[in-house]
Design a protein around this motif. Structure first.
Motif, PDB file in Angstrom:
ATOM      1  N   GLN A   1     -24.429  80.936 -43.968  1.00  0.00           N
ATOM      2  CA  GLN A   1     -25.128  81.914 -44.801  1.00  0.00           C
ATOM      3  C   GLN A   1     -25.122  81.382 -46.227  1.00  0.00           C
ATOM      4  O   GLN A   1     -24.276  80.560 -46.583  1.00  0.00           O
ATOM      5  CB  GLN A   1     -24.439  83.280 -44.750  1.00  0.00           C
ATOM      6  N   PRO A   2     -26.080  81.803 -47.049  1.00  0.00           N
ATOM      7  CA  PRO A   2     -26.100  81.324 -48.443  1.00  0.00           C
ATOM      8  C   PRO A   2     -24.829  81.732 -49.180  1.00  0.00           C
ATOM      9  O   PRO A   2     -24.154  82.698 -48.811  1.00  0.00           O
ATOM     10  CB  PRO A   2     -27.328  82.033 -49.033  1.00  0.00           C
ATOM     11  N   VAL A   3     -24.488  80.978 -50.206  1.00  0.00           N
ATOM     12  CA  VAL A   3     -23.338  81.324 -51.041  1.00  0.00           C
ATOM     13  C   VAL A   3     -23.625  82.659 -51.720  1.00  0.00           C
ATOM     14  O   VAL A   3     -24.699  82.862 -52.295  1.00  0.00           O
ATOM     15  CB  VAL A   3     -23.077  80.238 -52.095  1.00  0.00           C
TER      16      VAL A   3
ATOM     17  N   TYR B   1     -17.138  83.521 -55.668  1.00  0.00           N
ATOM     18  CA  TYR B   1     -18.197  83.341 -54.667  1.00  0.00           C
ATOM     19  C   TYR B   1     -17.593  83.088 -53.285  1.00  0.00           C
ATOM     20  O   TYR B   1     -16.426  82.703 -53.157  1.00  0.00           O
ATOM     21  CB  TYR B   1     -19.100  82.184 -55.075  1.00  0.00           C
ATOM     22  N   TYR B   2     -18.448  83.304 -52.287  1.00  0.00           N
ATOM     23  CA  TYR B   2     -17.997  83.233 -50.890  1.00  0.00           C
ATOM     24  C   TYR B   2     -19.051  82.515 -50.054  1.00  0.00           C
ATOM     25  O   TYR B   2     -20.258  82.716 -50.237  1.00  0.00           O
ATOM     26  CB  TYR B   2     -17.782  84.652 -50.369  1.00  0.00           C
TER      27      TYR B   2
ATOM     28  N   TYR C   1     -15.478  77.276 -41.346  1.00  0.00           N
ATOM     29  CA  TYR C   1     -14.476  77.569 -42.368  1.00  0.00           C
ATOM     30  C   TYR C   1     -15.082  78.484 -43.427  1.00  0.00           C
ATOM     31  O   TYR C   1     -16.203  78.260 -43.906  1.00  0.00           O
ATOM     32  CB  TYR C   1     -13.965  76.285 -43.028  1.00  0.00           C
ATOM     33  N   GLU C   2     -14.332  79.543 -43.790  1.00  0.00           N
ATOM     34  CA  GLU C   2     -14.759  80.467 -44.830  1.00  0.00           C
ATOM     35  C   GLU C   2     -14.096  80.059 -46.148  1.00  0.00           C
ATOM     36  O   GLU C   2     -12.879  79.874 -46.199  1.00  0.00           O
ATOM     37  CB  GLU C   2     -14.363  81.900 -44.469  1.00  0.00           C
ATOM     38  N   SER C   3     -14.888  79.958 -47.188  1.00  0.00           N
ATOM     39  CA  SER C   3     -14.370  79.471 -48.467  1.00  0.00           C
ATOM     40  C   SER C   3     -14.674  80.436 -49.608  1.00  0.00           C
ATOM     41  O   SER C   3     -15.689  81.143 -49.581  1.00  0.00           O
ATOM     42  CB  SER C   3     -14.974  78.100 -48.784  1.00  0.00           C
ATOM     43  N   LYS C   4     -13.777  80.462 -50.591  1.00  0.00           N
ATOM     44  CA  LYS C   4     -13.982  81.263 -51.795  1.00  0.00           C
ATOM     45  C   LYS C   4     -13.697  80.401 -53.026  1.00  0.00           C
ATOM     46  O   LYS C   4     -12.884  79.477 -52.966  1.00  0.00           O
ATOM     47  CB  LYS C   4     -13.069  82.486 -51.813  1.00  0.00           C
ATOM     48  N   GLY C   5     -14.357  80.695 -54.120  1.00  0.00           N
ATOM     49  CA  GLY C   5     -14.131  79.951 -55.358  1.00  0.00           C
ATOM     50  C   GLY C   5     -14.567  80.756 -56.563  1.00  0.00           C
ATOM     51  O   GLY C   5     -15.333  81.731 -56.428  1.00  0.00           O
ATOM     52  N   LYS C   6     -14.081  80.347 -57.732  1.00  0.00           N
ATOM     53  CA  LYS C   6     -14.430  81.072 -58.956  1.00  0.00           C
ATOM     54  C   LYS C   6     -15.912  80.967 -59.283  1.00  0.00           C
ATOM     55  O   LYS C   6     -16.484  81.863 -59.904  1.00  0.00           O
ATOM     56  CB  LYS C   6     -13.594  80.539 -60.120  1.00  0.00           C
TER      57      LYS C   6
END
Length: 320
Positions: free
Chosen positions: A253-255, A264-265, A290-295
């Motif tokens: 899915q898009p960020v 962001y996810y 993999y699910e990722s998160k970042g500032k």
């Protein structure tokens, strides 16, 4: 005299008949007594099953791993045996105790099949198992538990407190045979951008240097593994490298921005396969997400791709 005898005889007969007769009240009391006997609770004897008796016999028994061999590469022998022990409630060794050991015996299409063998503990309460040379890579376990008294499937769950495990780690021969890569990164619009840098970098960080991008770099080969293999083989042959690893890394899915505005996810998915260069037979296949998160966008995506590369390379090393 005769008259007296007759009267006496009649009197005796009357007494006998009276004593033998049952009055209605006596009959009722007799029926009530019989009914009471019929209604009295009967003792119920519960017979324990062989499985219940077996589990009770294990009270105080402890099954433990003593030692196990270090990981090896496919085609090599383990340097040491798998050793387990059994002790009684008082801590003394359980000699002559029957244990069942499960170990990986074969692998087909990524699925590992296990064999079972029964071993009897020695005077020290120990068993020792030396595995044959593994012909396939795998990251799994060897299990040991008291030999069941039946095939009752419920015993597997009941035997868990008396089960010991040891790691079985066999790496692929990728490090010695090498591989060519054709793994493409896609953007959020589902378009291929470039060969994955992260996958190659992860192999290199683990000391596996004989892995690099293949001679073909055209996106037209994406989704055409047979054509990719044939043309790659025509260029480098079947002996220079052991494997060809191909696939895609896409956004599921898009960020998106998190609702709490903390960053962001995104979700990234890798679909990877590998073939042996000599014959072109598929020897590995996986789908890993993999699910990722970042500032921010960059941190979210870069962290996601790095972590996904770690998962993919680990899976290849123990699954190829």
């Amino acid at each position: 005299m005769k008259k007296n005898k007759i009267v006496l005889s009649a009197l005796i007969t009357s007494i006998i008949l009276t004593s033998c007769a049952t009055t209605p009240e006596a009959a009722e009391n007799q029926d009530s007594a019989n009914n009471s006997k019929d209604k009295a609770p009967k003792a119920i004897v519960v017979q324990e099953s062989p499985e219940d008796i077996f589990i009770k016999s294990l009270e105080g028994i402890s099954v433990q791993k003593v030692s196990s061999p270090k990981e090896i590469s496919k085609g090599r022998n383990f340097a040491a045996p798998f050793v387990f022990s059994v002790t009684k409630a008082d801590g003394t060794p359980a000699e002559g105790f029957a244990l069942t050991l499960e170990y990986p015996a074969s692998k087909s299409e990524g699925q590992i099949s296990f064999n079972k063998t029964e071993l009897i503990t020695d005077a020290e309460g120990k068993i020792s198992f030396t595995a044959e040379q593994p012909s396939f890579a795998a990251k799994t376990t060897v299990k040991v538990y008291p030999s069941p008294v039946s095939e009752d499937p419920s015993l597997a769950e009941r035997l868990k407190p008396y089960t010991a495990e040891a790691d079985w780690k066999v790496k692929s021969d990728l490090a010695s045979k090498g591989a060519v890569l054709f793994v493409w990164d896609f953007n959020e619009k589902d378009r291929p951008v470039n060969n994955s840098y992260n996958i190659q970098a992860e192999f290199r960080s683990r000391g596996i240097t004989m892995v690099g991008n293949g001679p073909i770099g055209e996106t037209s080969y994406i989704g055409k593994p047979k054509a990719l293999y044939k043309d790659t083989y025509d260029i480098i042959g079947g002996n220079a490298y052991g494997y060809m690893i191909y696939g895609t890394i896409k956004f599921e899915q898009p960020v998106t921005a998190l609702e709490d505005e903390s960053g962001y996810y995104c979700i990234l998915k890798a679909e990877i396969e590998a073939v042996g260069m000599k014959k072109g037979d598929v020897v590995y296949s996986s789908v890993i997400s993999y699910e990722s998160k970042g500032k921010n966008w960059n941190e979210c995506v870069s962290k996601g791709k790095e972590k996904l590369a770690e998962l993919v390379v680990s899976d290849i090393i123990y699954g190829l």
